[in-house]
Write an enzyme that holds these catalytic residues in place. Structure first.
Site, mmCIF file in Angstrom:
data_model
loop_
_atom_site.group_PDB
_atom_site.id
_atom_site.type_symbol
_atom_site.label_atom_id
_atom_site.label_comp_id
_atom_site.label_asym_id
_atom_site.label_seq_id
_atom_site.Cartn_x
_atom_site.Cartn_y
_atom_site.Cartn_z
ATOM 1 N N HIS A 199 50.485 60.375 13.934
ATOM 2 C CA HIS A 199 50.218 61.152 15.147
ATOM 3 C C HIS A 199 50.958 60.624 16.369
ATOM 4 O O HIS A 199 51.292 61.403 17.267
ATOM 5 C CB HIS A 199 48.708 61.166 15.446
ATOM 6 C CG HIS A 199 47.938 62.105 14.574
ATOM 7 N ND1 HIS A 199 47.610 61.817 13.271
ATOM 8 C CD2 HIS A 199 47.416 63.345 14.825
ATOM 9 C CE1 HIS A 199 46.935 62.820 12.756
ATOM 10 N NE2 HIS A 199 46.812 63.762 13.674
ATOM 11 N N ASN A 220 48.479 64.657 21.419
ATOM 12 C CA ASN A 220 48.468 65.642 20.355
ATOM 13 C C ASN A 220 47.764 66.916 20.807
ATOM 14 O O ASN A 220 46.714 66.866 21.441
ATOM 15 C CB ASN A 220 47.778 65.074 19.106
ATOM 16 C CG ASN A 220 48.515 63.864 18.555
ATOM 17 O OD1 ASN A 220 48.007 62.757 18.549
ATOM 18 N ND2 ASN A 220 49.728 64.076 18.092
ATOM 19 N N ALA A 221 48.357 68.070 20.466
ATOM 20 C CA ALA A 221 47.805 69.389 20.785
ATOM 21 C C ALA A 221 47.699 69.613 22.295
ATOM 22 O O ALA A 221 46.713 70.138 22.807
ATOM 23 C CB ALA A 221 46.449 69.597 20.126
ATOM 24 N N GLY A 235 50.190 55.877 12.687
ATOM 25 C CA GLY A 235 51.619 55.870 12.431
ATOM 26 C C GLY A 235 52.190 57.247 12.181
ATOM 27 O O GLY A 235 53.399 57.381 11.949
ATOM 28 N N ALA A 240 45.030 72.606 13.780
ATOM 29 C CA ALA A 240 44.369 72.957 12.520
ATOM 30 C C ALA A 240 43.050 73.689 12.766
ATOM 31 O O ALA A 240 42.042 73.431 12.091
ATOM 32 C CB ALA A 240 44.140 71.704 11.689
ATOM 33 N N ASP A 294 40.024 60.839 13.885
ATOM 34 C CA ASP A 294 40.223 62.289 13.708
ATOM 35 C C ASP A 294 40.371 62.598 12.221
ATOM 36 O O ASP A 294 41.109 63.499 11.821
ATOM 37 C CB ASP A 294 41.438 62.783 14.495
ATOM 38 C CG ASP A 294 41.509 64.311 14.587
ATOM 39 O OD1 ASP A 294 40.467 64.969 14.390
ATOM 40 O OD2 ASP A 294 42.602 64.845 14.823
#
Length: 398
Positions: free
Chosen positions: A255, A223-224, A253, A144, A278
């Site tokens: 990510h 993530n990412a 629940g 994002a 985050d």
């Protein structure tokens, strides 16, 4: 009642989660902004007249969030002090007594102006520091963050943002495989600023180089970044296996599947896991349209996604929910959960002498939850009730 009397509070009958273990029926006394005493029932911790009766409740340290972008409909990336105050207050009412404000990718000068505003709130004691997430991240893993605003981590540009924070920059997330990445990691380490590996397309060897250069945090691990492949372990394995690295995990629940969080705990242990939110501006709010830096985010059923492209755009999580999920879904012990929500991030920020655990002399940052449901009941920051302090009856004299 004297001023001194008003500055004294004692909580009795609660389960206390202490560094040495869980104590039933303990007593915790607060004087001014500090914890004055912590005792167990066996050690003379029974209630006294005037104490607040917290029977049926559990007291844990105030939560510490290393990575949060906003809440209450407000964003730290707005560059507006009133919005930052609202975001901090929203998370405080959910138990986060120590917040590090995170920015998002923008024009370098705009992010520098945001840092100047946030620095004033650090100096006022509202925030614990500033985390720059972007623009020094990978186009391939930008999530994002607006791709056209991304920049290579040239040490001069990284230093410009750090300097704009006036000594309050605590962490910078970057992709070490980009030109200037490893040099920037070394520079940040020399400056005493946490270098975090995140939004990266790095491979295993480059990630090891970054750790050797001074990187000590994995920004929202899994993530990412590339996943784990059996011949190409990528950054995840390198970050998980190195004892010098603290890994951020988002337990909402969405990510992470619960089994993935369990895997990280089994490898790194709670002393190297920092549970984060985050969160973006929708935290503490309902579904709807929200800004995230220069991008628009649609929240549906509590899940935040970019309007354009549909990528997950942060979370709507608050740490009281992460606390409850960790215990009730993942089956972590109270000790493990508290370590990852409180002690580990406090230690990473260099604040373990004043926050992160229930110990005499530390700041009276407390969270009270129901012992059966683990739902949030009350929050105290620096000896003052923020939420729910009027719910507890006073112990009467015999």
């Amino acid at each position: 009642m004297t001023t001194a009397d008003r500055d004294r509070t004692a909580l009795a009958g609660a389960r206390l989660v202490l560094p040495g273990g869980v104590v039933e029926g303990g007593r915790l006394a607060v004087e001014g902004s500090r914890i004055a005493a912590v005792t167990s029932a066996a050690g003379g911790g029974g209630s006294e007249p005037g104490d607040l009766d917290l029977t049926g409740h559990t007291v844990v340290p105030g939560f510490v969030d290393l990575h949060v972008h906003g809440g209450g409909g407000a964003s730290y990336a707005s560059g507006i002090a009133e919005e930052a105050l609202l975001a901090a207050r929203t998370h405080l009412e959910h138990g986060t007594t120590t917040t590090m404000a995170s920015t998002v990718t923008g024009e370098i000068d705009d992010v520098a102006r945001q840092a100047a505003v946030l620095s004033e709130l650090v100096e006022d004691g509202i925030l614990a520091g500033i985390h720059f997430e972007g623009p020094f991240i990978s186009h391939n893993r930008c999530g994002a963050h607006r791709p056209d605003l991304l920049r290579d981590p040239d040490p001069a540009l990284v230093r410009k943002l750090v300097d704009a924070a006036r000594g309050h920059a605590r962490m910078v997330t970057l992709a070490p495989e980009l030109p200037g990445g490893l040099d920037s990691v070394r520079m940040l380490a020399d400056l005493g600023v946490i270098a975090a590996v995140g939004h990266t397309d790095s491979d295993y060897p480059t990630t090891l180089e970054a750790i050797d250069a001074g990187a000590t945090v994995a920004t929202h691990l899994f993530n990412a970044m590339p996943g784990i492949a059996h011949r190409a372990p990528g950054p995840i394995v390198a970050l998980l296996e190195d004892e010098r690295v603290t890994v951020e995990l988002i337990n909402d629940g969405v990510h992470l599947h619960p089994s993935v969080l369990d895997l990280a705990y089994g490898t790194a242990g709670p002393a190297r896991v920092a549970l984060i939110t985050d969160a973006m501006g929708a935290a503490g709010m309902g579904d709807g349209l929200y800004p995230l830096g220069p991008l628009q985010v649609q929240v549906e059923d509590g899940v935040a996604r970019l309007v354009e492209g549909g990528a997950i755009a942060g979370s709507t999580l608050t740490l009281d929910v992460a606390f409850k999920r960790s215990v009730t879904v993942n089956g972590l012990t109270l000790d493990q959960t508290v370590e990852s929500l409180c002690a580990t991030p406090a230690r990473l920020l260099g604040l373990a002498d004043s926050i992160g655990s229930l110990e005499t002399g530390k700041l009276a940052d407390l969270v009270v939850v129901d012992s059966a449901s683990y739902d949030l009941v009350a929050v105290m920051r620096q000896g003052r009730w923020v939420l729910g302090g009027d719910r507890f009856p006073t112990v009467k004299s015999a």
